[in-house]
Design a protein around this motif. Structure first.
Motif, PDB file in Angstrom:
ATOM      1  N   TYR A  41       0.768  -1.182  -0.095  1.00 37.62           N
ATOM      2  CA  TYR A  41      -0.030   0.057  -0.057  1.00 37.62           C
ATOM      3  C   TYR A  41       0.777   0.936  -0.154  1.00 37.62           C
ATOM      4  N   MET A  42       0.418   2.177  -0.490  1.00 39.70           N
ATOM      5  CA  MET A  42       0.872   3.720  -0.301  1.00 39.70           C
ATOM      6  C   MET A  42      -0.314   4.582   0.204  1.00 39.70           C
ATOM      7  N   MET A  43       0.067   5.227   1.241  1.00 34.66           N
ATOM      8  CA  MET A  43      -1.172   5.909   1.794  1.00 34.66           C
ATOM      9  C   MET A  43      -0.652   7.381   1.683  1.00 34.66           C
ATOM     10  N   CYS A  44      -1.508   8.404   1.202  1.00 29.27           N
ATOM     11  CA  CYS A  44      -1.389   9.738   1.114  1.00 29.27           C
ATOM     12  C   CYS A  44      -2.385  10.448   1.862  1.00 29.27           C
ATOM     13  N   ASP A  45      -2.020  11.753   1.989  1.00 31.76           N
ATOM     14  CA  ASP A  45      -3.004  12.660   2.951  1.00 31.76           C
ATOM     15  C   ASP A  45      -3.602  13.797   1.981  1.00 31.76           C
ATOM     16  N   THR A  46      -4.701  13.715   1.869  1.00 33.15           N
ATOM     17  CA  THR A  46      -5.154  14.718   0.878  1.00 33.15           C
ATOM     18  C   THR A  46      -5.305  16.075   1.535  1.00 33.15           C
ATOM     19  N   CYS A  47      -5.564  15.954   2.869  1.00 29.22           N
ATOM     20  CA  CYS A  47      -5.806  17.226   3.643  1.00 29.22           C
ATOM     21  C   CYS A  47      -7.066  17.914   3.433  1.00 29.22           C
ATOM     22  N   SER A  48      -8.080  17.133   2.819  1.00 33.17           N
ATOM     23  CA  SER A  48      -9.515  17.470   2.558  1.00 33.17           C
ATOM     24  C   SER A  48      -9.291  18.667   1.541  1.00 33.17           C
ATOM     25  N   PHE A  49      -8.337  18.578   0.556  1.00 35.84           N
ATOM     26  CA  PHE A  49      -8.324  19.411  -0.420  1.00 35.84           C
ATOM     27  C   PHE A  49      -8.038  18.876  -1.786  1.00 35.84           C
ATOM     28  N   ALA A  50      -8.722  19.304  -2.718  1.00 35.57           N
ATOM     29  CA  ALA A  50      -8.517  18.459  -4.028  1.00 35.57           C
ATOM     30  C   ALA A  50      -7.195  18.686  -4.611  1.00 35.57           C
ATOM     31  N   SER A  51      -6.592  19.781  -4.727  1.00 40.12           N
ATOM     32  CA  SER A  51      -5.245  20.051  -5.086  1.00 40.12           C
ATOM     33  C   SER A  51      -4.295  19.068  -4.557  1.00 40.12           C
ATOM     34  N   THR A  52      -4.147  18.913  -3.411  1.00 42.24           N
ATOM     35  CA  THR A  52      -3.203  18.114  -2.668  1.00 42.24           C
ATOM     36  C   THR A  52      -3.525  16.670  -3.012  1.00 42.24           C
ATOM     37  N   ALA A  53      -4.885  16.301  -3.165  1.00 43.83           N
ATOM     38  CA  ALA A  53      -5.146  14.992  -3.819  1.00 43.83           C
ATOM     39  C   ALA A  53      -4.565  14.540  -5.068  1.00 43.83           C
ATOM     40  N   LEU A  54      -4.518  15.686  -6.154  1.00 39.64           N
ATOM     41  CA  LEU A  54      -4.182  15.630  -7.433  1.00 39.64           C
ATOM     42  C   LEU A  54      -2.757  15.224  -7.410  1.00 39.64           C
ATOM     43  N   GLN A  55      -1.902  16.132  -6.421  1.00 38.94           N
ATOM     44  CA  GLN A  55      -0.437  15.953  -6.233  1.00 38.94           C
ATOM     45  C   GLN A  55      -0.158  14.657  -5.857  1.00 38.94           C
ATOM     46  N   ASN A  56      -1.016  14.254  -4.912  1.00 34.64           N
ATOM     47  CA  ASN A  56      -0.680  12.656  -4.418  1.00 34.64           C
ATOM     48  C   ASN A  56      -0.977  11.781  -5.588  1.00 34.64           C
ATOM     49  N   VAL A  57      -2.000  11.624  -6.226  1.00 35.89           N
ATOM     50  CA  VAL A  57      -2.249  10.757  -7.493  1.00 35.89           C
ATOM     51  C   VAL A  57      -0.736  10.994  -8.642  1.00 35.89           C
ATOM     52  N   GLU A  58      -0.538  12.207  -8.860  1.00 39.24           N
ATOM     53  CA  GLU A  58       0.688  12.202  -9.331  1.00 39.24           C
ATOM     54  C   GLU A  58       1.989  11.532  -8.842  1.00 39.24           C
ATOM     55  N   TYR A  59       2.297  11.399  -7.631  1.00 38.51           N
ATOM     56  CA  TYR A  59       3.188  10.829  -7.056  1.00 38.51           C
ATOM     57  C   TYR A  59       3.067   9.343  -7.424  1.00 38.51           C
ATOM     58  N   MET A  60       1.809   8.822  -6.952  1.00 41.92           N
ATOM     59  CA  MET A  60       1.366   7.474  -7.086  1.00 41.92           C
ATOM     60  C   MET A  60       1.477   6.870  -8.263  1.00 41.92           C
ATOM     61  N   LEU A  61       1.483   7.662  -9.389  1.00 38.67           N
ATOM     62  CA  LEU A  61       1.464   7.120 -10.723  1.00 38.67           C
ATOM     63  C   LEU A  61       2.645   7.235 -11.414  1.00 38.67           C
ATOM     64  N   ALA A  62       3.677   8.003 -10.845  1.00 41.00           N
ATOM     65  CA  ALA A  62       4.877   8.250 -11.566  1.00 41.00           C
ATOM     66  C   ALA A  62       5.786   6.913 -11.399  1.00 41.00           C
ATOM     67  N   VAL A  63       6.338   6.925 -12.615  1.00 38.48           N
ATOM     68  CA  VAL A  63       7.098   5.641 -12.770  1.00 38.48           C
ATOM     69  C   VAL A  63       8.552   6.072 -12.875  1.00 38.48           C
ATOM     70  N   ASN A  64       9.304   5.833 -12.134  1.00 43.61           N
ATOM     71  CA  ASN A  64      10.838   6.210 -12.111  1.00 43.61           C
ATOM     72  C   ASN A  64      10.732   7.835 -11.898  1.00 43.61           C
ATOM     73  N   SER A  65       9.993   8.107 -10.886  1.00 45.25           N
ATOM     74  CA  SER A  65       9.792   9.621 -10.509  1.00 45.25           C
ATOM     75  C   SER A  65       9.265  10.427 -11.845  1.00 45.25           C
ATOM     76  N   SER A  66       8.846   9.959 -12.725  1.00 42.60           N
ATOM     77  CA  SER A  66       8.361  10.802 -13.785  1.00 42.60           C
ATOM     78  C   SER A  66       7.127  10.286 -14.482  1.00 42.60           C
ATOM     79  N   LEU A  67       6.120  11.126 -14.914  1.00 39.89           N
ATOM     80  CA  LEU A  67       5.145  10.809 -15.817  1.00 39.89           C
ATOM     81  C   LEU A  67       5.121  10.825 -17.102  1.00 39.89           C
ATOM     82  N   ASN A  68       4.939   9.972 -18.025  1.00 41.77           N
ATOM     83  CA  ASN A  68       5.313  10.479 -19.446  1.00 41.77           C
ATOM     84  C   ASN A  68       3.895  10.626 -20.065  1.00 41.77           C
ATOM     85  N   VAL A  69       3.956  11.454 -20.941  1.00 37.79           N
ATOM     86  CA  VAL A  69       2.657  11.721 -21.595  1.00 37.79           C
ATOM     87  C   VAL A  69       2.668  10.590 -22.848  1.00 37.79           C
TER      88      VAL A  69
END
Length: 920
Positions: free
Chosen positions: A96-124
């Protein structure tokens, strides 16, 4: 030094979790490796500091530790560990990987970006079908606003997002959120349930306070529709923005509180986050304001609100919750909180620092800036300053301070994922044969089809990716100075009905089991309808008019009575009108019929007496044959009364009037003949006039002509305006349908018929009145006068009563017929029967004449008309003085012809004797 060291440790801990540090340690602060990694998005903190002042893309600073969400995240971690320990997926370990959204949508999106990053990057890429991030599914987020933002992003990659608390209706739209699933029903069911419970308790005048986020706005719009369907009106609706800072929020809360206090609505629906509800309740407690509050699922089981100081002052609180369930293993885990071996959890570290780190300076009036908030200080253990290493400490605070059954749906989401993985990885009893590093969309495909058992219940996602389960209806009952949650019923999503299991609970507002009221207007009882004023719930109650009804409360219109039924004003049901006519089973018709039959029997007895004593002087003077005709006419008149009884029809209506008209006219014609005879016999007329009148005396002809004329009147009546059954509808305010005869449309024939009989009675009365001084032994003038007066009086009284009292017209006419008929019997026949049966018949002519002389004047010559009808007698009269008597006496002979004998007696001063003989 010890206190300073402790404060520095707490500060460093807070900075590590929310300051400018490595992102993995600040936001995604809990992690454990595994073959398949599950992402967890939960708000371990209530809010982000000063988001409105953010001008650079720096790290977010979170504050206010959220103990409830922290417990829920631990529930998911615990279930992942349980699944691994049980070997549910043989050879596969879940991480598991647990991230804190702080009840804020932008923080949650930043968390998702970190979760989906492969080798610390997210290719388009143009096509993400083979996109294989380390996180295969994300469980969360808590609030709908955050879930909507995250689901929008994840729909690009078709990575499943499964929430156990986001209930916004929009998330069911698979066109916009194809990868979103949830273990709860949509808000469209919750707002329906809220509308139903308001309708169930009779609350139709309510206020609404909602947040300006996606969850609050969508739920409010859904509630508007459901409120209208349940006849619930909004007195006001207020918005509480979540983005305001403390001073602005406090000012807005005061404005909303004032609106609540000034409103006549006693029920308030709160679609808010728990932090906003808590702030509003503080203002309600401060101003001692009590209302009935309806809680949305976001705070309906908030233990922190239930344990607020003074919470019992706010009034009744009801709410709907999702399925819950206790788990002893999870409670044991919370009491012995440890980090997963091989992983880390900075949120546990932060919790233990808040719980067991000694910071006494934070409880002073001038607390340092690094101190936790007052709400966080409430977590502090009493023995915190006796603890050497906070991270080694544990207690049961999470179990006692929180309702751990509230985490059931979060545990359920982990098991839904595990069951889908078991299908996807083709697991059997010993191993899983599928590819572990699969694209996330394949897991989403399996999740939509998964059906599994969990704690003796079966679960499956519907076509919208929702669980359709029932809601629990709870009430916050008093528990000392705090509140506890009591389940009182359910709302079933299938039949959309409220079912109460407990009805005898005590309401704060009424201090008993009486339901508090919240209505703009009083309820309209059955028999009335709502006349709407300025709002659909504000109305006047108006009684249903005659012919309409309302069988239920608060109907907007009255229904018309069906199938010939009727109702009076203000009735709640329709009934058949009762038919009113003279029934044979009723007492009055029986009395009338008995009186008619008795009259006929009395006539029959009189007829026998007349027949047996037909040769006696009283009977000869009464003219037996005319009397018998009178009896026949009266018998027909009595018989007509029988036809007035029973359900009328056209034949009865005609027959009874014809019988009465002809029968009574026949009787009156005989009375008229008798009066005419007396008139001819005794009134002084000149010779010429007397002879002309004598020629008119034809009894048989008179009787036939008079009766025939009445027959002609009746015939014309039948032809031009015949009696019929009255088809006039009943009066609107009458439940009685009067079935009676209408004597023609114009009543002219009826009036002419009665007037003709009355004319005969009047003529008979005048003729008899002319001969009123004649001794009764010679005539029946007294009997005729009394009987005719009685008849005229009865029928003069009958006319206004008949016209005014139309409902009793039948009874009035029958009574008039009976009384007038009995009047003739007792005035005409009874005296003769009395004379025959009881009085002596030895009256001499001299005795009769003596009576006549007493009436006549002795000083003048007298001309007298007398009706003399008696057997042949011889009378001698002597007078010592001389006087002259001229007497012209017409009599009726035994043959029925009129005979005249003239007697002239001259008496001088001396004795002169003359005999005269009168034969008849």
């Amino acid at each position: 030094m010890y206190r300073l060291l402790s404060a520095l440790i707490a500060l460093s801990s807070l900075q590590a979790c929310g300051g400018e540090c490595d992102f993995a340690h600040s936001m995604c602060g809990a992690q454990a490796s595994g073959d398949v990694v599950i992402g967890i998005l939960m708000p371990c903190h209530h809010k982000v500091k000063a988001p409105d002042k953010r001008i650079r893309p720096e790290s977010y600073h979170c504050s206010d530790f959220d103990l409830r969400s922290f417990m829920r995240s631990l529930a998911m971690i615990h279930e992942i560990e349980e699944i691994n320990a049980a070997g549910f997926l043989p050879g596969v370990r879940l991480g598991y990987m647990m991230c804190d959204t702080c009840s804020f949508a932008s923080t949650a999106l930043q968390n998702v970006e970190y979760m989906l990053a492969v080798n610390s990057s997210l290719n388009v890429n143009c096509d993400y079908s083979d996109f294989r991030p380390r996180v295969k599914i994300i469980l969360g987020a808590q609030y709908s606003e955050v879930s909507i933002a995250v689901a929008r992003l994840l729909s690009v990659y078709m990575i499943p997002l499964m929430s156990s608390t986001s209930s916004a209706q929009d998330l069911s739209d698979k066109r916009r959120y194809p990868g979103f699933l949830r273990t709860i029903p949509s808000d469209k069911h919750q707002t329906k349930a809220i509308g139903q419970v308001m309708h169930y308790f009779g609350w139709n005048w309510v206020g609404v306070v909602y947040g300006d986020d996606e969850y609050g706005s969508a739920a409010f719009q859904s509630f508007l529709k459901d409120a209208e369907e349940n006849s619930v009106c909004l007195n006001y609706n207020e918005v509480l923005p979540d983005s305001l800072d403390n001073s602005q929020r406090f000012q807005r809360i005061k404005q909303v509180a004032e609106r609540i206090r000034s409103s006549t609505a006693r029920v308030v629906l709160l679609i808010l986050k728990p932090v906003l509800v808590e702030a509003l309740f503080k203002e309600m407690i401060r101003t001692n304001t009590s209302r009935t509050w309806i809680a949305s699922d976001a705070w309906s089981r908030s233990r922190s609100i239930a344990q607020m100081e003074g919470i019992n002052k706010v009034g009744d609180i009801l709410g709907f919750t999702f399925v819950t369930g206790k788990n002893e293993s999870f409670d044991k885990y919370l009491k012995n909180l440890t980090v997963t071996p091989g992983g880390y959890n900075h949120f546990i570290e932060e919790y233990k620092n808040l719980r067991f780190n000694c910071t006494p300076e934070c409880f002073s009036d001038k607390a340092p800036s690094y101190c936790p908030s007052p709400d966080e200080l409430k977590m502090k253990a009493d023995n915190a300053c006796n603890v050497k290493d906070p991270q080694e400490q544990n207690d049961d605070h999470l179990v006692t301070a929180l309702d751990t059954s509230d985490a059931f749906l979060h545990r359920l989401s982990v098991w839904a994922t595990a069951n889908a993985l078991k299908k996807l990885l083709k697991c059997n009893g010993s191993s899983c044969l599928g590819e572990i590093n699969f694209p996330p969309w394949k897991l989403l495909e399996e999740l939509k089809k998964v059906q599994f058992e969990f704690e003796n219940s079966s679960f499956i996602f519907d076509k919208n990716g929702d669980f359709e389960d029932s809601y629990n209806l709870i009430i916050w009952e008093k528990d000392g100075d705090h509140r506890r949650f009591l389940k009182i019923g359910n709302y079933h999503l299938i039949n959309k009905q409220i079912e109460l299991e407990k009805k005898d609970f005590i309401w704060f507002s009424t201090a008993n089991t009486t339901i508090p009221l919240s209505r703009c207007s009083e309820r309209c009882a059955p028999g009335s309808f709502k006349k709407i004023l300025n709002a659909s719930c504000c109305h006047n109650c108006t009684l249903c008019v005659a012919g309409t009804f309302s069988a239920e409360w608060d109907l907007r219109t009255c229904q018309r009575c069906p199938n010939g039924t009727w109702s009076l004003t203000g009735w709640s049901q329709c009934k058949q009108r009762q038919e009113s006519f003279l029934r044979w089973s009723d007492p009055l018709p029986i009395i009338l019929a008995a009186a008619a039959v008795f009259g006929i029997l009395l006539l029959f007895v009189t007829f026998i007496i007349f027949l047996v004593n037909r040769n006696s002087p009283p009977m000869k003077r009464a003219e037996v044959r005319l009397s018998c005709v009178m009896m026949a006419g009266l018998s027909v008149s009595f018989a007509s009364v029988i036809w007035f009884i029973g359900r009328p029809n056209v034949h009865l209506c005609r027959a009874r009037q014809m019988m009465y008209a002809l029968g009574f006219t026949l009787c009156m014609s005989c009375v008229l003949v008798k009066a005419f005879r007396t008139f001819l016999a005794f009134l002084p007329f000149g010779q010429l006039t007397s002879r002309r009148l004598h020629k008119l005396y034809k009894p048989l002809v008179i009787v036939i002509v008079i009766t025939s004329l009445q027959g002609v009147i009746c015939l014309l009546w039948l032809i031009f305006d015949s009696p019929d059954v009255d088809d006039t509808p009943p009066q609107p305010q009458s439940m009685t349908h009067l079935i009676h005869c209408r004597e023609g449309h114009t009543y002219i024939g009826f009036g002419v018929m009665l007037s003709y009989i009355a004319l005969l009675a009047l003529i008979g009365f005048l003729l008899a009145f002319k001969g009123r001084k004649v001794p009764q032994e010679f005539s029946e003038t007294g009997n005729i006068i009394f009987s005719m007066l009685m008849y005229l009086f009865i029928w003069v009284c009958f006319i206004p009563v008949y016209i005014i009292n139309n409902e009793s017209s039948t009874t009035v006419q029958t009574s008039a017929i009976l009384v007038s008929s009995y009047g003739i019997i007792f005035c005409h026949f009874s005296p003769k029967c009395y004379q025959v049966l009881l009085k002596s018949n030895t009256e001499t002519l001299e005795r009769i004449l003596n009576k006549w002389r007493a009436i006549s004047s002795p000083k003048h010559d007298v001309v007298t008309e007398m009706n003399i009808d008696f057997p042949r007698v011889t009378v001698s009269a002597e007078k010592s003085d001389s006087f002259i008597i001229s007497s012209t006496s017409p009599t009726v002979c035994s043959s029925g012809t009129l005979c005249i004998s003239a007697y002239t007696t001259l008496v001088k001063k001396r004795k002169i004797t003359r005999r005269r003989s009168i034969s008849c």
